[in-house]
Structures are given as C-alpha cells and as structure tokens.
Design a protein around this motif. Structure first.
Motif, PDB file in Angstrom:
ATOM      1  N   LEU A 274      -0.716  -2.111   0.926  1.00 33.60           N
ATOM      2  CA  LEU A 274       0.240  -1.005   0.872  1.00 33.60           C
ATOM      3  C   LEU A 274       1.191  -1.228  -0.293  1.00 33.60           C
ATOM      4  O   LEU A 274       1.730  -2.311  -0.462  1.00 33.60           O
TER       5      LEU A 274
ATOM      6  N   GLY B 221       4.043  -0.109  -0.822  1.00 34.69           N
ATOM      7  CA  GLY B 221       5.468  -0.067  -0.550  1.00 34.69           C
ATOM      8  C   GLY B 221       6.061   1.257  -0.969  1.00 34.69           C
ATOM      9  O   GLY B 221       5.472   1.988  -1.753  1.00 34.69           O
ATOM     10  N   ILE B 222       7.214   1.548  -0.423  1.00 35.35           N
ATOM     11  CA  ILE B 222       7.900   2.791  -0.763  1.00 35.35           C
ATOM     12  C   ILE B 222       9.075   2.425  -1.647  1.00 35.35           C
ATOM     13  O   ILE B 222       9.840   1.522  -1.334  1.00 35.35           O
TER      14      ILE B 222
ATOM     15  N   LYS C  46      12.371   1.806  -3.319  1.00 32.45           N
ATOM     16  CA  LYS C  46      13.702   1.749  -2.725  1.00 32.45           C
ATOM     17  C   LYS C  46      14.485   3.026  -3.027  1.00 32.45           C
ATOM     18  O   LYS C  46      14.471   3.509  -4.148  1.00 32.45           O
ATOM     19  N   GLY C  47      15.163   3.516  -2.038  1.00 37.22           N
ATOM     20  CA  GLY C  47      16.002   4.681  -2.258  1.00 37.22           C
ATOM     21  C   GLY C  47      15.281   5.988  -2.011  1.00 37.22           C
ATOM     22  O   GLY C  47      15.912   7.025  -1.852  1.00 37.22           O
TER      23      GLY C  47
ATOM     24  N   LEU D 195      13.577   6.940   0.534  1.00 43.76           N
ATOM     25  CA  LEU D 195      13.748   7.461   1.891  1.00 43.76           C
ATOM     26  C   LEU D 195      14.968   8.347   2.009  1.00 43.76           C
ATOM     27  O   LEU D 195      15.039   9.218   2.863  1.00 43.76           O
ATOM     28  N   GLU D 196      15.935   8.085   1.143  1.00 41.13           N
ATOM     29  CA  GLU D 196      17.144   8.900   1.178  1.00 41.13           C
ATOM     30  C   GLU D 196      16.872  10.342   0.805  1.00 41.13           C
ATOM     31  O   GLU D 196      17.612  11.237   1.194  1.00 41.13           O
TER      32      GLU D 196
ATOM     33  N   ASP E 257       0.857   3.168   9.507  1.00 34.70           N
ATOM     34  CA  ASP E 257       1.764   2.057   9.201  1.00 34.70           C
ATOM     35  C   ASP E 257       3.092   2.565   8.629  1.00 34.70           C
ATOM     36  O   ASP E 257       4.162   2.104   9.003  1.00 34.70           O
TER      37      ASP E 257
ATOM     38  N   ALA F 179       6.732   2.248  10.404  1.00 35.75           N
ATOM     39  CA  ALA F 179       7.854   1.626   9.698  1.00 35.75           C
ATOM     40  C   ALA F 179       9.031   2.589   9.609  1.00 35.75           C
ATOM     41  O   ALA F 179      10.181   2.218   9.840  1.00 35.75           O
ATOM     42  N   LEU F 180       8.725   3.841   9.314  1.00 39.94           N
ATOM     43  CA  LEU F 180       9.791   4.842   9.207  1.00 39.94           C
ATOM     44  C   LEU F 180      10.508   5.017  10.536  1.00 39.94           C
ATOM     45  O   LEU F 180      11.722   5.197  10.586  1.00 39.94           O
ATOM     46  N   HIS F 181       9.718   4.982  11.607  1.00 40.33           N
ATOM     47  CA  HIS F 181      10.294   5.146  12.938  1.00 40.33           C
ATOM     48  C   HIS F 181      11.320   4.050  13.209  1.00 40.33           C
ATOM     49  O   HIS F 181      12.390   4.292  13.777  1.00 40.33           O
ATOM     50  N   ILE F 182      10.981   2.829  12.790  1.00 45.86           N
ATOM     51  CA  ILE F 182      11.889   1.703  13.002  1.00 45.86           C
ATOM     52  C   ILE F 182      13.092   1.780  12.063  1.00 45.86           C
ATOM     53  O   ILE F 182      14.211   1.437  12.416  1.00 45.86           O
ATOM     54  N   MET F 183      12.825   2.266  10.855  1.00 43.43           N
ATOM     55  CA  MET F 183      13.859   2.200   9.829  1.00 43.43           C
ATOM     56  C   MET F 183      14.892   3.309   9.903  1.00 43.43           C
ATOM     57  O   MET F 183      15.944   3.207   9.296  1.00 43.43           O
ATOM     58  N   THR F 184      14.562   4.403  10.572  1.00 43.98           N
ATOM     59  CA  THR F 184      15.475   5.541  10.469  1.00 43.98           C
ATOM     60  C   THR F 184      16.136   5.848  11.797  1.00 43.98           C
ATOM     61  O   THR F 184      15.517   5.733  12.861  1.00 43.98           O
ATOM     62  N   ALA F 185      17.369   6.229  11.724  1.00 41.03           N
ATOM     63  CA  ALA F 185      18.155   6.552  12.907  1.00 41.03           C
ATOM     64  C   ALA F 185      17.580   7.794  13.582  1.00 41.03           C
ATOM     65  O   ALA F 185      16.916   8.613  12.964  1.00 41.03           O
TER      66      ALA F 185
END
Lengths: 341, 341
Positions: A194, A196-197, A199-200, A202-203, A226, A230-236
């Motif tokens: 992967l 990776g996404i 940085k920044g 996602l904002e 995947d 990851a997004l589910h864990i990372m985002t409020a």
C-alpha cells in the motif's frame, strides 16, 4: 473600477468586446469561451479589468455545475480515468469541462496536465471542453485563472467541472478550495505494498477510489478494505459525511457509475446538513483573502529596501545570529511599517 | 534597532536593566527569568525593543534543550501526564520548563493551561519551572511570546522544554512549529469507541501515546495496536521516522521512561538524517515570515478605508454578487495598492 468604454475594449489586442463575449458564452459558443479564458489568464492589468467586467456580468449565470476535484500520484491513471468518467457523463446528457491546476506550469511555461491527447474520447466529444493548465497569473497565482475559468464554463452551460491536479506543493489544497467534492485516486496494493495516503490529504478528501481495479480485483478490494478500516479508526465519528473508499477502473469503465452516484449522494448529504452553500461561501471569502495576502506579500518581497536586506536577514535567522522577531522588525521597518524606530 | 542607552532601560516601569536580566538568567535565577518573560510578553513597543536586545544577547546560549510539544483533547489527562513525566526528568537530573500555548487566553484574559495547581509535584520542584499561557502579544500573536520564553528558559539552563496546548484552532500547528518532537496523547478505546485522530494531526505528530493505560491495560494495548495498524496503512513507507504508538499512564507513571527513550531515539534519527538542524532552521525562517505576514495583514485590516468597505465587500462575495478577485482589487485599491485604477 470604472465601466469600460468602447474605445478601451480592444486595446488588449484581438479580444472581442465584453458584450460579445458575454453573449457568446451564454450561448455556449466554444470559441468565445476559449477567448474569455485567455482573457482571464492574462497578466495584463487592462485584461484583468476586462475579465472582471465580464465575470461580474456572468456571475448570475454561474454556480449551477457540479464542481469535482481529482488528484492522485503520477501513474495512478488520472487521464484514462477522466476520459472514461467524463465520457460516461456526456452520455448521460451532461456537458463536461476538464480544467487542470498544475503548479509547475508557471515555471516551465508548459503543462503536463489537461493535454487533450491524453483524453482521446473527451477530446472529440462535442459535449466536453478540455482546457490545459494556465500559466500562473499575477494576481492570486495559478488558482485565480482556474477558478474564474470554472465560472466561465458554468456560464457557458457546463454541468460538471472536473478540476485535476498532480498534487505537488499546495495544489491539492488549492483545488479542494474551489470544488464541492474532492476525489483522491489511489493505486491498489496490499499490506506493505500500500502506497500510503499523502499526509494532509484526509483533511480535504471527500471520496477515495482505488483505481486499476481491473488488473487484480481481489487486490483492489483488499486495498479498499484496508484503507476503509484505517479511515474508520483514524477519523472521529461525528462528521456529516464519512469518507467512503471505492474501487474503480478507468481503463475498463468499472465502478464509475457508482462513483458518480456517491458524488451525488455527497452533494445531497451536504445540502441537507446546510454545508453545501456554506462551503462555497467560505471558499469565496477565502479566495478574496488569499488574493489580498498574495498581493501584499508580493509587494513586500519586491520592495527595494526589503529585497536588499532580506537575504542577509534570512541567513542570520537560519544561523541563529538574530531572533526571528528582530529580523521581522527589520524587514517591516525597511517596508515603512516598523514599530521600533 | 539602536543600542539601548542606560536612561532608556527603566522607562518601561519596574524592569531591571537588560544587563542584570542577562546575568541573572545565565545564572538560572528564577525571579529574573520570570521578569524577562514578562518583558517578552509585553505589548509595549519599548518593551519589545528591550526584549529583543535581551534575546539577542542570550541567543548564543539558547538551543541546547529538548523541545517537546504535547497536545490531546480535554480529559486526556495532560496535566497529570506532564506532572509525572516532568518529575521523572527532574529525577534524572534534568531541569524542566513547562510552557503553554492557549489560543483562548488572548480573548478570555485568563488561562486554563500552565496552572501550577494542576501539577502538584512539578509546582514545588526546584528543578522545574512552570509558566502559564501568556496573553496574546501584538507582534506575531500568542506564539511569539511562547517561542521567546522557550529561548529564555534555554539560556537559563533548562534542559527540557515541555510546551502544551489544548489543540483548539491553529494552536497545534503553532506548537509543532516550535518544537523538535510533537507528542499527541490519545484516550484508550476499542473499535467504535476509538475517538479518532483529529484531521491534520498526522502531519505534525511525531509520537502518539494512548494515556490512562492503567484503567484497562488490554483496552489501551488494543487501541494502540489499532492506531498503529491504521497508521501503517495510511502513511507512506519512505519517511526517516515512522510515527510510533505507545501506551502510558500519567497517573500510575507507566511507560513514561519508554516514552522518553522514544523521544531520544527520534532525536537521534533526525540528527542522523540531517533533519534535526534543518527543522529548527526552517522553523525560525517560518516564524520570521509569520510575523511579517501577521503585521502586514493587521495593518491592512485596521486601515481606515479598508475597515469601511470590508463588511460590504465580504457580504457581496459571500452572496455571489461580486467576484472574489474584484473584491480583493477593491480592498487593495482602498489600501493604496490597487492595480486597476
């Protein structure tokens, strides 16, 4: 700004008058649209005045398009994707404009984006309009010309504006600030493969899509799963819109209908939450301030005394020989805005 | 800036002269350090000049401390964590300063951070120095005073500077821009209970730590594992430093030694990669420009004509009655920097 008089209109060269451009654009005349974009891209201050006059006349006819931003690393297949995605939309009866923000074009003089030869079907599609990257304008940088080109395309009746960027420097943020929905294309992979996404990202991303799913559908699905996990864990959990992850193939035209439906759903959710108009309003005010700041700083950097002392001061600050505050004070004094003298 | 003369020194009130402050700070005199910080926090332009004179004398004695930024949502246990973490460090023979960046303190006049009563052990520790948030300074906002307080603490011999922030608005970015390593404290949880990582924080975090691991060690470990796995998927593989996720308990003093080792390792990796000095140099130049921009925009916003037309223009742009470019042009004309008139 004063109203333009007839005798002023052509001092810029071979430009038709503003009224003719206005009429032509409202009729959807592609040649007139092309000339108006050239006017918007011009760095000449008389052209700037004419462009603003034209835009102010056209403003009531703008704002109806779907504004879509698209980014992804080189090799992700942006051109093939846009060619297929845009062609699907014209088949649905929509008129599609493809614009590009290329932060490098100002320097190189050329553009690696918006090249018609990369989009074979759209390039010959009567319902599509492709415009390469403008070179950087003076006022507000490369973003201004693209934003105003978008407005011109809307006034010319285009229903969907696709704004693509390579994602170098700040260009992704610039594009995210001019669209309603921002799509990030990813490459498939699994586990350590992967990529990776960035940085920044996602904002500013509204939708992620793993492209090239035709090569190995299972791999693409695992990558999407995947990323989604990851997004589910990372985002409020309290956002109005949860960033979805789709799998698509630009080459095989797979998943593109579902992607368009997701974009329409995003629009619906944002409208319902009262965030759609707010985002556009905030974007406009942000553009205004970005242009003001850009001009103030350009004036500052080009100021004769500032130019003379800046290299030495920057070096002193870098080498810790002078505090940042004192250097800022010295620069502001040179500009005539000091506090200490 | 001119050299200060003796008769100038006390026009600011009860401030000892610059030479006395310099000597006192180099000796590690806490009272002198406190007065110098008050000078740095002052908005008066004569104080600003004196503060810059003092800082320029002390610059050669700054830069040796570990600069650590700490953030986390309210309730994550920052005070308890800092009290334990700082006390561990003083036991190792280090002198520790705790500063705070509170973006709200400029407005409220008070501060919710850096309150000594929240850090019972450090508050009475001779090797520790706690300074509440300054109110916002004029030049460069609240960040300037904190950055310069950090320099003063370094000159006074503090080995570790802990800069905490609640993380509202842009304060996390401000703190990340003044430290060598940025720690984000998280709450434990599992699955849907995970509170998510604030958007944008991955760009600036160097270490994540799940706090309150004493309450349910398994839960905290699972949370850390989930975050680590998400981070692994989300971040590209070519960075010099991979964001680690630890579990700690400020209350029970668990995992804090490992956390300090991780910070030292981070420093080592950054130094080896040639990124440590570069980060500090870039930060200083960035501060200089941030202060210049801040002052230019403040002048602009306070300009009489700009003030008069701004509300109408902003409303016109928000309501799409005027292009952002034209409004920017109108504002710049009012300021005397227009292109079109």
């Amino acid at each position: 700004m004063s109203i333009l008089h007839t005798q002023d209109v052509n001092r810029g060269g071979h430009m038709p008058d503003i009224a003719a451009l206005e009429t032509g654009i409202k009729k959807g005349d592609r040649a007139m649209l092309g000339r108006a974009i050239t006017l918007v891209e011009s760095r000449r201050s008389d052209h700037l005045a004419q462009a603003q006059e034209l835009l102010s006349r056209l403003l009531p006819f703008t704002g109806k398009a779907r504004r879509v931003g698209i980014t992804g690393v080189p090799g992700v297949g942006k051109s093939t994707f846009i060619d297929a995605f845009g062609s699907n939309l014209t088949k649905l009866g929509k008129r599609v404009a493809v614009l590009a923000v290329d932060p490098s074009s100002g320097r190189s003089g050329g553009s690696i984006l918006g090249d018609k030869t990369r989009m074979e079907r759209l390039a010959v599609d009567e319902q599509a309009f492709i415009r390469p990257s403008p070179s950087a304008g003076v006022l507000g940088g490369v973003g201004r010309a693209t934003r105003e080109t978008m407005l011109l395309c809307e006034a010319a009746g285009y229903d969907v504006i696709l704004v693509e960027t390579v994602g170098a420097g700040q260009s992704e943020y610039m594009v995210a600030d001019m669209v309603d929905v921002f799509l990030v294309l990813m490459l498939p992979g699994a586990g350590d493969e992967l990529q990776g996404i960035k940085k920044g990202i996602l904002e500013i991303a509204d939708i992620l899509a793993v492209n090239k799913a035709d090569q190995d559908a299972g791999k693409a699905r695992r990558a999407a799963r995947d990323y989604a996990s990851a997004l589910h864990i990372m985002t409020a959990g309290d956002a109005a819109w949860k960033l979805p992850v789709l799998t698509v193939s630009g080459l095989q035209n797979q998943g593109l209908d579902a992607l368009w439906e997701t974009m329409e759903k995003h629009r619906h959710v944002m409208v319902e939450a009262g965030l759609f108009d707010q985002r556009r309003q905030d974007q406009r005010v942000k553009w205004m301030w970005a242009m003001v700041e850009d001009r103030l700083l350009t004036r500052f950097r080009n100021h004769e005394k500032v130019c003379r002392i800046l290299p030495g001061l920057e070096s002193d600050v870098r080498n810790d020989c002078k505090t940042a505050t004192q250097a800022a004070e010295d620069l502001l004094s040179a500009f005539g805005m000091g506090d200490l003298e």
